[in-house]
Structures are given as structure tokens and as C-alpha cells.
Design an enzyme around this catalytic site. Structure first.
Site, PDB file in Angstrom:
ATOM      1  N   PHE A 117      64.772   5.138  43.666  1.00  0.00           N
ATOM      2  CA  PHE A 117      63.379   4.661  43.655  1.00  0.00           C
ATOM      3  C   PHE A 117      62.918   4.189  45.029  1.00  0.00           C
ATOM      4  O   PHE A 117      61.730   4.077  45.277  1.00  0.00           O
ATOM      5  CB  PHE A 117      63.214   3.536  42.622  1.00  0.00           C
ATOM      6  CG  PHE A 117      63.525   2.161  43.159  1.00  0.00           C
ATOM      7  CD1 PHE A 117      64.832   1.718  43.305  1.00  0.00           C
ATOM      8  CD2 PHE A 117      62.497   1.304  43.537  1.00  0.00           C
ATOM      9  CE1 PHE A 117      65.112   0.461  43.815  1.00  0.00           C
ATOM     10  CE2 PHE A 117      62.766   0.043  44.039  1.00  0.00           C
ATOM     11  CZ  PHE A 117      64.081  -0.381  44.183  1.00  0.00           C
ATOM     12  N   LYS A 118      63.848   3.938  45.928  1.00  0.00           N
ATOM     13  CA  LYS A 118      63.473   3.445  47.254  1.00  0.00           C
ATOM     14  C   LYS A 118      62.581   4.432  48.009  1.00  0.00           C
ATOM     15  O   LYS A 118      61.800   4.037  48.871  1.00  0.00           O
ATOM     16  CB  LYS A 118      64.732   3.113  48.053  1.00  0.00           C
ATOM     17  CG  LYS A 118      65.463   1.908  47.463  1.00  0.00           C
ATOM     18  CD  LYS A 118      66.734   1.569  48.193  1.00  0.00           C
ATOM     19  CE  LYS A 118      67.320   0.241  47.740  1.00  0.00           C
ATOM     20  NZ  LYS A 118      67.959   0.318  46.402  1.00  0.00           N
TER      21      LYS A 118
END
Ligand SMILES: *Cc1c(COP(=O)(O)O)cnc(C)c1O
Length: 486
Positions: A117-118
Site C-alpha cells: 500500500f505504500k
């Protein structure tokens, strides 16, 4: 609007651009907005009709303000959240949701280039930084430490942007071969990988020590303390909420409440949820899900923040932390905006590794009163959740997502049986990153997305070009030399 101050009170007010360029405030606090914009139901309904990049601009621009012209913000968002960069199922869905059962919904946040998700925040942030530096005619050297996912996500975002260079320290212990291969493949140009003989904490200590030297004081930070990352994570709480609202007939309408369950380490992701809630998104509970490294549980349940000695290496390694940097950003809400108390609280923690809300005049239940709930999972819980997701929907989830699902199921079992509030479990990585654990849980691994087939083999052919050097833990001289000559 869009003015930022340090959580610890010193250093005056600055704009978005200055905040993302600085990372940490001069008093070692973190930048937070002086006020939070409000999103009303009308705007929420309008956002339901938008594509993700438009939803992103609608929310993120409230934090960027005029520092970047709105037309530029839009063109950055269009370029970022495109099918060139994210593996979106269609142009509209960037964060697709799937119901596992009557209450649990999984929201996918890991379709970016590095499958965590980064990417959602680092991709736009690197473009905002690039724009700001270019406009000022400046360049920025950055130094970071990673325990796994930050390294490749930051490198993928910064690669080839010639206003910036990035040196990334990663530990020899704890990272998977897949994660190392992802980083190796991104090395070169403006990216340098250095391997540190030791653990993640050793890498982080070296970053801190190097930055305390005057020569390196200007090194920028890409870790999750950068406000730009938080500001770019808030939008997907809105998109997830809206996708559930329009997902199917049995979904609640826009305006009704949901819970979010967030696999947490540095508290950056769940903090963005807290901000979405402050802005008016109907979130009932924010559930902080941890693994065996459960520092955050103590904060939520007892109001006690206690640094753990060494992080345990677990099967959800991206949450293996001993302190949670972004947690400082919620303290303004705990201590009624009194930055002096926040500073003293954090200084006590930094000195003693232990601090309570009570000794600074706040209730031990402060986090609960803000709507936080917490829970943790063990390896066995995560394996069981992975089996559960597969048996319900033939869905393969990764161990971090499994942590959220495990915590969600435990909480549901003690909720009122008539409670039908959706529990949105955030999927923070693709299973391809953790095939060993997937194999253990399911007896097979999922098919790899095309870009990851043969990844490790490709990385092996790079040899020493993937990692420039391996240095001993604490060897600041070698690190300084490598950065000087990079
Ligand atoms: C970074 C990461 C987390 C933790 O997120 P925080 O914002 O640090 O709380 C959880 N899962 C995965 C897969 C990650 O990469």
C-alpha cells in the site's frame, strides 16, 4: 488553510511544500495541519461518481492548498493513478473491495508497482517533491531505512526523478528474498542500496546518527513521518467507503457508519483513517491491528506507550516495530492541542522508553474515546485467516491483510449479533511478497502478476550492482563515505 505546525510547538507555521521538503520539524516534532478541512455529505455524494484520481485530488488538494497549482495537482494525479503504474481492474476502481462474509470487506490497496500500500502515497509524494524542487531549482538527497516494503516503494517512486537521490539501508536479517530482489532491481541512477549487517533497528539508528552530523543535516526523509504520505493516504478511506456504499444492494447507504481495520506498524495508515474521520467520513471504529509486536495495543487499551526491546521477527514483517513514529500525530487530540504537553510526553518517552497518558493528565482511555480499538494476531491466527478468506471466496490474502481479518473476526465475535456495520479490512500487500507463508497456509502459492515472474532470477543476474555495499552495524564512517561519493 493548509498551514502546518510541529506537534511539539516550535518552528512557526509553514505550507505544504515546506512541510514535505523538511520531513521532520526542527524541534524533532512532526508536522500537522493547524485545522482539518470538512467534507460534507454533498461532496461525499459527488465523490461517489468520480474516478479515483479525482477523489484523490478532491481530498488531497485540501492539504496541499495553493502550494502546487490545482491544474498541476490534477495532472500529477492523472499520471500517478493510471494503468501504467497501478494494476487497476478498470479505470474507475483503484481500491477494489470484496466481501468475505456478512461483515468483513477487504479493501485492496496494493495494486502499485511494488505490491504494497505504500505505493499509494509514495507515488504522488515523489511527484509533489519533484515539482517543488524543480520550481525552486534545488535538489534533495534522501536517506532511509527499511524493514521491507518502504525500500522498494520509495525507490520505485524516486527512480529517475533527477531532482532527488535516495540511499536506502536495509538489514541483512528479516527481509524476504522477494523484497531484496525488488530493491536490487531498482538500484542504479539516483538509487543506492546499502545492506547493514543486523536488524532494521540497526539501520534506523544509523540513519539517525548520520543525520545528526552537520554535514548530513540536510538529508531528507521518505519514511512515514513525511506529512505528504499521510495526506496522500486519507483519500483511499473515502474511496473505500464509497465503493462499499455503491457495491451492492445490501450495502449501507452513504452517510451510514463503517469500521476500518488497519494492519499497523508505524501508525501512518491508521492515522490517515483518523484524519478522514475528523474530516467527516462516517467511521465508527478505527481498529488498530498489530502482530506479536503489539506496542500499539498498550497505547489503545491502557494508555501506556512502552518501547519494546527488539522487534520480534514475524510472518507479517512490515509491522515488526518497537515504536510507532506517527503515533505522535494523534497526541494533539489526546492532549487538547497542548503542544507543550506533547513535547514533554515525547521527550519522556525518548528518554525512558515508557510513558503513560495519566502522568500527563489525560485519561488512560483517551485513544478509545477517540474511537480507536485494538487487537493483535499470532502467526497461527494469520494462517487461519488466510484459510478463512480462501474458503469463503477463493481469495488469497497476504499475512498483513490476514492480521486485519483475524482481529476483525475476534471483535465481531464480541459485537452485538445484530450489528451489521461493515468492517473494512485494509489489504496492505499482495500475497506474492510472502509466498512462504501463503504456501504454509494454503499448500500452494497464487499465480504471480506478470511483472513479478522471475523477479529473483532477474535480480541474481545483477550481482553486486543490486546492493552497492554491505557494512557493519554502526559503521558510520563507511556510510558517510558511500554517501559522499554517491
Ligand atoms: C508498512 C506496512 C504496514 C504498516 O503500515 P503503517 O502505516 O506503518 O502502520 C502494514 N502492512 C504492510 C504490508 C506494510 O508494508
Amino acid at each position: 488553510m493548509s498551514e502546518y505546525v510541529s506537534t511539539r510547538g516550535d518552528g512557526g507555521q509553514i505550507g505544504y511544500e515546506e512541510a514535505i521538503l523538511r520531513g521532520l520539524a526542527p524541534d524533532r516534532g512532526l508536522y500537522v495541519p493547524t485545522e482539518y478541512p470538512v467534507v460534507d455529505l454533498d461532496l461525499l455524494r459527488k465523490m461517489a461518481e468520480m474516478q479515483y484520481y479525482q477523489q484523490f485530488v478532491a481530498i488531497n488538494s485540501l492539504f496541499v492548498g495553493d502550494d502546487i497549482p490545482i491544474a498541476v495537482q490534477r495532472s500529477i494525479a492523472v499520471g500517478t493513478y493510471s494503468r501504467d503504474i497501478f494494476d487497476m481492474p478498470d479505470r474507475h476502481t483503484m481500491t477494489p473491495v470484496q466481501w468475505l462474509d456478512g461483515r468483513i470487506v477487504v479493501q485492496q490497496l496494493s495494486l502499485g508497482p511494488t505490491a504494497a500500500f505504500k505505493d499509494m502515497a509514495l507515488q504522488p509524494l515523489s511527484r509533489h517533491l519533484n515539482y517543488a524542487l524543480d520550481r525552486r531549482g534545488e535538489t534533495l538527497r534522501m536517506l532511509g531505512a527499511t524493514s521491507g516494503d518502504t525500500g522498494s516503494a520509495a525507490e520505485a517512486a524516486i527512480k529517475g526523478k533527477d531532482t532527488m537521490s535516495l540511499t536506502m539501508l536495509s538489514p541483512t536479517e528479516g527481509m524476504s528474498d522477494f523484497q531484496k530482489a525488488q530493491m536490487a532491481e531498482l538500484s542504479g541512477d539516483n538509487i543506492m542500496n546499502i545492506s547493514v549487517d543486523g536488524r532494521f533497528d540497526d539501520c534506523q539508528d544509523m540513519v539517525k546518527r548520520l543525520k545528526s552530523m552537520p554535514e548530513f543535516a540536510d538529508l531528507g526523509a521518505v519514511n512515514s513521518i513525511n506529512w505528504g504520505r499521510i495526506a496522500a493516504q486519507v483519500p483511499y478511506y473515502f474511496s473505500g467507503y464509497l465503493e462499499i456504499a455503491r457495491d451492492n444492494m445490501s450495502s449501507p447507504a452513504i452517510g451510514s457508519e463503517v469500521d476500518f481495520v488497519v494492519p499497523s506498524g508505524n501508525f501512518g495508515n491508521v492515522l490517515a483513517g483518523h484524519i478522514a474521520k475528523k474530516m467527516g467520513l462516517p467511521i465508527r471504529r478505527l481498529i488498530v491491528a498489530t502482530n506479536e509486536n503489539d506496542v500499539l495495543n498498550g497505547v489503545v487499551e491502557q494508555g501506556v506507550y512502552r518501547k519494546q526491546g527488539n522487534a520480534q521477527v514475524t510472518s507479517s514483517p512490515s509491522m515488526d516495530i518497537t515504536t510507532a513514529s506517527n503515533y505522535e500525530r494523534v497526541l494533539g487530540d489526546v492532549f487538547d492541542g497542548d503542544s507543550d504537553v506533547v513535547r514533554r510526553y515525547m521527550e519522556k518517552f525518548e528518554q525512558k522508553g515508557f510513558v503513560t497518558f495519566e502522568e500527563f493528565g489525560a485519561s488512560p482511555d483517551s485513544m478509545k474515546q477517540l474511537g480507536f480499538v485494538s487487537g493483535s494476531s499470532t502467526h497461527a491466527d494469520r494462517i487461519q485467516s488466510m484459510r478463512y478468506a480462501y474458503s469463503r471466496c477463493a481469495r488469497v490474502i497476504d499475512p498483513h491483510t490476514a492480521d486485519a481479518v483475524a482481529v476483525a473476526r475476534r471483535i465481531i465475535s464480541s459485537d452485538d449479533p445484530l450489528d451489521m456495520t461493515p468492517m473494512v479490512c485494509m489489504s496492505t500487500a499482495l500475497p506474492v511478497k510472502f509466498e512462504g507463508t501463503v504456501q504454509e497456509a494454503l499448500g500452494f502459492v497464487a499465480e504471480r502478476p506478470a511483472r513479478f515472474v522471475d523477479l529473483e532470477k532477474r535480480a541474481r543476474t545483477l550481482g553486486s550492482r543490486g546492493f552497492s555495499a554491505t557494512i557493519a552495524s554502526g559503521d558510520i564512517d563507511s556510510l558517510a563515505r558511500l554517501i559522499r561519493t554517491f
